[in-house]
Design a protein around this motif. Structure first.
Motif, PDB file in Angstrom:
ATOM      1  N   ASP A  68      25.564 -33.609 -41.479  1.00  0.00           N
ATOM      2  CA  ASP A  68      26.305 -33.170 -40.297  1.00  0.00           C
ATOM      3  C   ASP A  68      25.403 -32.652 -39.187  1.00  0.00           C
ATOM      4  O   ASP A  68      25.791 -32.629 -38.026  1.00  0.00           O
ATOM      5  CB  ASP A  68      27.319 -32.085 -40.673  1.00  0.00           C
ATOM      6  CG  ASP A  68      28.458 -32.636 -41.523  1.00  0.00           C
ATOM      7  OD1 ASP A  68      28.858 -33.786 -41.256  1.00  0.00           O
ATOM      8  OD2 ASP A  68      28.914 -31.931 -42.424  1.00  0.00           O
ATOM      9  N   MET A  69      24.214 -32.201 -39.527  1.00  0.00           N
ATOM     10  CA  MET A  69      23.331 -31.597 -38.536  1.00  0.00           C
ATOM     11  C   MET A  69      22.050 -32.428 -38.412  1.00  0.00           C
ATOM     12  O   MET A  69      20.970 -31.993 -38.777  1.00  0.00           O
ATOM     13  CB  MET A  69      23.012 -30.154 -38.927  1.00  0.00           C
ATOM     14  CG  MET A  69      24.230 -29.240 -39.001  1.00  0.00           C
ATOM     15  SD  MET A  69      25.090 -29.076 -37.429  1.00  0.00           S
ATOM     16  CE  MET A  69      23.861 -28.169 -36.481  1.00  0.00           C
ATOM     17  N   CYS A  70      22.197 -33.645 -37.896  1.00  0.00           N
ATOM     18  CA  CYS A  70      21.043 -34.520 -37.752  1.00  0.00           C
ATOM     19  C   CYS A  70      20.322 -34.216 -36.435  1.00  0.00           C
ATOM     20  O   CYS A  70      20.951 -33.895 -35.424  1.00  0.00           O
ATOM     21  CB  CYS A  70      21.477 -35.985 -37.738  1.00  0.00           C
ATOM     22  SG  CYS A  70      22.229 -36.545 -39.274  1.00  0.00           S
ATOM     23  N   ILE A  71      19.015 -34.318 -36.467  1.00  0.00           N
ATOM     24  CA  ILE A  71      18.218 -34.239 -35.244  1.00  0.00           C
ATOM     25  C   ILE A  71      17.923 -35.677 -34.824  1.00  0.00           C
ATOM     26  O   ILE A  71      17.245 -36.414 -35.535  1.00  0.00           O
ATOM     27  CB  ILE A  71      16.911 -33.462 -35.474  1.00  0.00           C
ATOM     28  CG1 ILE A  71      17.224 -32.045 -35.947  1.00  0.00           C
ATOM     29  CG2 ILE A  71      16.083 -33.425 -34.194  1.00  0.00           C
ATOM     30  CD1 ILE A  71      15.994 -31.256 -36.348  1.00  0.00           C
ATOM     31  N   TYR A  72      18.452 -36.075 -33.671  1.00  0.00           N
ATOM     32  CA  TYR A  72      18.391 -37.474 -33.270  1.00  0.00           C
ATOM     33  C   TYR A  72      17.159 -37.770 -32.423  1.00  0.00           C
ATOM     34  O   TYR A  72      16.619 -36.894 -31.747  1.00  0.00           O
ATOM     35  CB  TYR A  72      19.659 -37.841 -32.494  1.00  0.00           C
ATOM     36  CG  TYR A  72      20.911 -37.699 -33.312  1.00  0.00           C
ATOM     37  CD1 TYR A  72      21.061 -38.417 -34.495  1.00  0.00           C
ATOM     38  CD2 TYR A  72      21.931 -36.842 -32.925  1.00  0.00           C
ATOM     39  CE1 TYR A  72      22.205 -38.287 -35.256  1.00  0.00           C
ATOM     40  CE2 TYR A  72      23.079 -36.710 -33.677  1.00  0.00           C
ATOM     41  CZ  TYR A  72      23.214 -37.433 -34.848  1.00  0.00           C
ATOM     42  OH  TYR A  72      24.340 -37.294 -35.610  1.00  0.00           O
ATOM     43  N   PRO A  73      16.729 -39.030 -32.429  1.00  0.00           N
ATOM     44  CA  PRO A  73      15.572 -39.424 -31.620  1.00  0.00           C
ATOM     45  C   PRO A  73      15.810 -39.234 -30.130  1.00  0.00           C
ATOM     46  O   PRO A  73      16.949 -39.282 -29.653  1.00  0.00           O
ATOM     47  CB  PRO A  73      15.384 -40.908 -31.948  1.00  0.00           C
ATOM     48  CG  PRO A  73      16.039 -41.091 -33.280  1.00  0.00           C
ATOM     49  CD  PRO A  73      17.202 -40.142 -33.270  1.00  0.00           C
ATOM     50  N   THR A  74      14.735 -39.034 -29.410  1.00  0.00           N
ATOM     51  CA  THR A  74      14.777 -38.996 -27.954  1.00  0.00           C
ATOM     52  C   THR A  74      13.980 -40.189 -27.455  1.00  0.00           C
ATOM     53  O   THR A  74      12.745 -40.218 -27.547  1.00  0.00           O
ATOM     54  CB  THR A  74      14.153 -37.694 -27.423  1.00  0.00           C
ATOM     55  OG1 THR A  74      14.840 -36.589 -27.995  1.00  0.00           O
ATOM     56  CG2 THR A  74      14.257 -37.631 -25.907  1.00  0.00           C
ATOM     57  N   GLU A  97       5.116 -45.117 -31.470  1.00  0.00           N
ATOM     58  CA  GLU A  97       3.979 -44.340 -31.956  1.00  0.00           C
ATOM     59  C   GLU A  97       4.007 -42.880 -31.518  1.00  0.00           C
ATOM     60  O   GLU A  97       3.718 -41.974 -32.291  1.00  0.00           O
ATOM     61  CB  GLU A  97       2.677 -45.001 -31.492  1.00  0.00           C
ATOM     62  CG  GLU A  97       1.457 -44.550 -32.256  1.00  0.00           C
ATOM     63  CD  GLU A  97       0.256 -45.420 -31.916  1.00  0.00           C
ATOM     64  OE1 GLU A  97      -0.048 -45.574 -30.708  1.00  0.00           O
ATOM     65  OE2 GLU A  97      -0.351 -45.978 -32.836  1.00  0.00           O
ATOM     66  N   ASP A  98       4.383 -42.621 -30.268  1.00  0.00           N
ATOM     67  CA  ASP A  98       4.330 -41.254 -29.755  1.00  0.00           C
ATOM     68  C   ASP A  98       5.714 -40.694 -29.429  1.00  0.00           C
ATOM     69  O   ASP A  98       5.843 -39.720 -28.694  1.00  0.00           O
ATOM     70  CB  ASP A  98       3.451 -41.185 -28.501  1.00  0.00           C
ATOM     71  CG  ASP A  98       3.982 -42.076 -27.386  1.00  0.00           C
ATOM     72  OD1 ASP A  98       4.923 -42.862 -27.648  1.00  0.00           O
ATOM     73  OD2 ASP A  98       3.460 -41.974 -26.261  1.00  0.00           O
ATOM     74  N   LYS A  99       6.769 -41.306 -29.985  1.00  0.00           N
ATOM     75  CA  LYS A  99       8.128 -40.868 -29.673  1.00  0.00           C
ATOM     76  C   LYS A  99       8.619 -39.832 -30.669  1.00  0.00           C
ATOM     77  O   LYS A  99       8.263 -39.855 -31.857  1.00  0.00           O
ATOM     78  CB  LYS A  99       9.086 -42.059 -29.659  1.00  0.00           C
ATOM     79  CG  LYS A  99       8.753 -43.104 -28.603  1.00  0.00           C
ATOM     80  CD  LYS A  99       8.852 -42.548 -27.198  1.00  0.00           C
ATOM     81  CE  LYS A  99       8.637 -43.614 -26.143  1.00  0.00           C
ATOM     82  NZ  LYS A  99       7.273 -44.155 -26.137  1.00  0.00           N
ATOM     83  N   HIS A 100       9.466 -38.935 -30.179  1.00  0.00           N
ATOM     84  CA  HIS A 100      10.119 -37.946 -31.046  1.00  0.00           C
ATOM     85  C   HIS A 100      11.298 -38.626 -31.735  1.00  0.00           C
ATOM     86  O   HIS A 100      12.254 -39.035 -31.087  1.00  0.00           O
ATOM     87  CB  HIS A 100      10.618 -36.763 -30.215  1.00  0.00           C
ATOM     88  CG  HIS A 100      11.494 -35.825 -30.996  1.00  0.00           C
ATOM     89  ND1 HIS A 100      10.992 -34.977 -31.958  1.00  0.00           N
ATOM     90  CD2 HIS A 100      12.837 -35.622 -30.967  1.00  0.00           C
ATOM     91  CE1 HIS A 100      11.987 -34.278 -32.485  1.00  0.00           C
ATOM     92  NE2 HIS A 100      13.120 -34.654 -31.902  1.00  0.00           N
ATOM     93  N   LEU A 101      11.229 -38.754 -33.050  1.00  0.00           N
ATOM     94  CA  LEU A 101      12.265 -39.469 -33.799  1.00  0.00           C
ATOM     95  C   LEU A 101      13.182 -38.564 -34.597  1.00  0.00           C
ATOM     96  O   LEU A 101      14.090 -39.043 -35.281  1.00  0.00           O
ATOM     97  CB  LEU A 101      11.601 -40.491 -34.740  1.00  0.00           C
ATOM     98  CG  LEU A 101      10.755 -41.567 -34.058  1.00  0.00           C
ATOM     99  CD1 LEU A 101      10.198 -42.533 -35.088  1.00  0.00           C
ATOM    100  CD2 LEU A 101      11.552 -42.314 -33.001  1.00  0.00           C
ATOM    101  N   GLY A 102      12.954 -37.240 -34.523  1.00  0.00           N
ATOM    102  CA  GLY A 102      13.845 -36.329 -35.226  1.00  0.00           C
ATOM    103  C   GLY A 102      13.870 -36.593 -36.715  1.00  0.00           C
ATOM    104  O   GLY A 102      12.835 -36.682 -37.369  1.00  0.00           O
ATOM    105  N   ASP A 103      15.077 -36.758 -37.259  1.00  0.00           N
ATOM    106  CA  ASP A 103      15.251 -36.981 -38.697  1.00  0.00           C
ATOM    107  C   ASP A 103      15.194 -38.460 -39.069  1.00  0.00           C
ATOM    108  O   ASP A 103      15.484 -38.825 -40.215  1.00  0.00           O
ATOM    109  CB  ASP A 103      16.598 -36.407 -39.154  1.00  0.00           C
ATOM    110  CG  ASP A 103      16.615 -34.891 -39.160  1.00  0.00           C
ATOM    111  OD1 ASP A 103      15.538 -34.296 -39.350  1.00  0.00           O
ATOM    112  OD2 ASP A 103      17.704 -34.321 -38.968  1.00  0.00           O
TER     113      ASP A 103
END
Length: 373
Positions: free
Chosen positions: A309-315, A358-364
């Protein structure tokens, strides 16, 4: 041509792009998976009032909706959507095996047991369940096998594990004939699950295989002899061992991501192709772009925990070399959209995506690491 597109997969972005490349008409895109919503919105009268010329339904979830099957069967408007009889080839792995055996089409050796009677004589082996839910019916057993509880007293297919060159062979069928759509291959699989590819590649060199075409012709002839017209996608999971092409499964829908990597290799008006198939007209050969395609899905690092329920999603930000699939947080929340790239080689297309990520924030979410295969 005015089209109703019912599609809840990342493939919808490519389909929409294809539509507007060829048409200036009306495209209505429904993305809901709620059957109650679909039933309240769709009817033959509504389709006529909206001047819809073609209905295209793509996605495994829709292939268990009796409402959609019945609407397609009764409608005077063409539907590119397989009949319930056709979909049974995907939901019932046992029925498919019997069909392949009857037609002398090579397939992996198999036996059918009651679930409780399965004996793990040697591994690896492949266990396949008949189920309404499409896409999670197959397990490769290497060591420990835990039977799904609901299948204790139901028939379960146990198949010999084959090792060779595996790929997906896609065709579009109009009821009595077909046209070769293309070949794609899994690039990575999630924890050795052979039905859970998280990426696919498609070569710039697309050529049909006469032996596999003969299999499709046999299947269509037999179905026609029983009054069943195969209209839609025929998606064969193939394993080539030595010089023999074994059919492991028949799927009745576009694959996701298998078709996403294949799309950049094609140069055709897809909706005209769908219309011709739905109205049993001759199908053209697929023109090719000479480009290769790669598609990578972002999956949750804890893929099997499907109720996070509390996923950190990519930006992510747009990039001219990458086509973003709808960044849909599926109901399971275990997949976050997809990225597709094309180039003159698979290696270059893959390089575009991996360099971008390569340098992206992908969260979970992840794309490739040591647990994926």
């Amino acid at each position: 041509m005015n089209v109703l597109l019912l599609c809840y997969t990342s493939l919808s972005v490519q389909l929409i792009d294809n539509y507007y490349k060829y048409y200036s008409g009306k495209l209505i895109h429904l993305t809901t998976m709620e059957y109650a919503v679909i039933e309240s919105q769709l009817s033959e009268d509504w389709l006529k009032e909206s001047k819809i010329d073609l209905v295209v339904i793509i996605g495994n979830a829709y292939q268990k909706s009796d409402f959609l099957f019945n609407l397609a069967r009764k409608s005077t408007i063409p539907f590119f959507f397989p009949s319930k009889d056709i979909v049974t080839l995907e939901t019932s792995k046992i029925l498919t095996k019997k069909l392949l055996t009857k037609l002398d089409i090579p397939t992996a050796p198999f036996k059918v047991f009651l679930g409780k009677d399965i004996k793990k004589d040697k591994t690896p082996l492949v266990v396949k369940y008949d189920a309404d839910y499409l896409g999670d019916q197959t397990e490769i057993v290497f060591n420990t096998f835990v039977l799904r509880e609901q299948f204790e007293n139901k028939p379960v297919l146990v198949e010999e594990f084959l090792s060779g060159e595996e790929f997906t062979y896609q065709a579009i069928c109009n009821g009595s004939s077909f046209t070769f759509f293309g070949i794609s291959r899994d690039y990575k699989k999630y924890k050795r699950k052979n039905t859970c590819g998280i990426a696919s590649i498609s070569s710039q060199y697309q050529k049909s295989i006469p032996e596999i075409d003969s299999y499709i012709e046999k299947i269509l002839r037999l179905l026609n002899s029983t009054g069943i017209l195969y209209c839609g996608v025929m998606n064969l999971n193939i394993m080539k061992v030595d010089n023999t092409y074994y059919v492991l499964e028949i799927n009745t829908r576009f694959g996701d991501p298998e078709t996403q990597s294949l799309y950049p290799t094609t140069n055709i008006d897809l909706f005209n192709l769908f219309f011709l198939a739905a109205t049993a007209q001759p199908l053209p050969n697929i023109d090719r772009t000479g480009m290769a395609g790669v598609c990578i899905q972002l999956i949750h690092k804890d893929y099997n925990n499907i109720e996070k329920d509390m996923c950190i999603y990519p930006t992510l930000v747009k990039d001219r070399n990458i086509q973003f699939g709808d960044q849909l947080i599926w109901s399971k929340k275990n997949v976050f959209g997809s990225l597709t790239a094309s180039a003159y080689s698979v290696e270059d297309a893959l390089r575009y995506i991996l360099s971008y990520l390569e340098d992206k924030h992908l969260g979970d979410y992840v794309f490739i690491d040591s647990t994926h295969g």
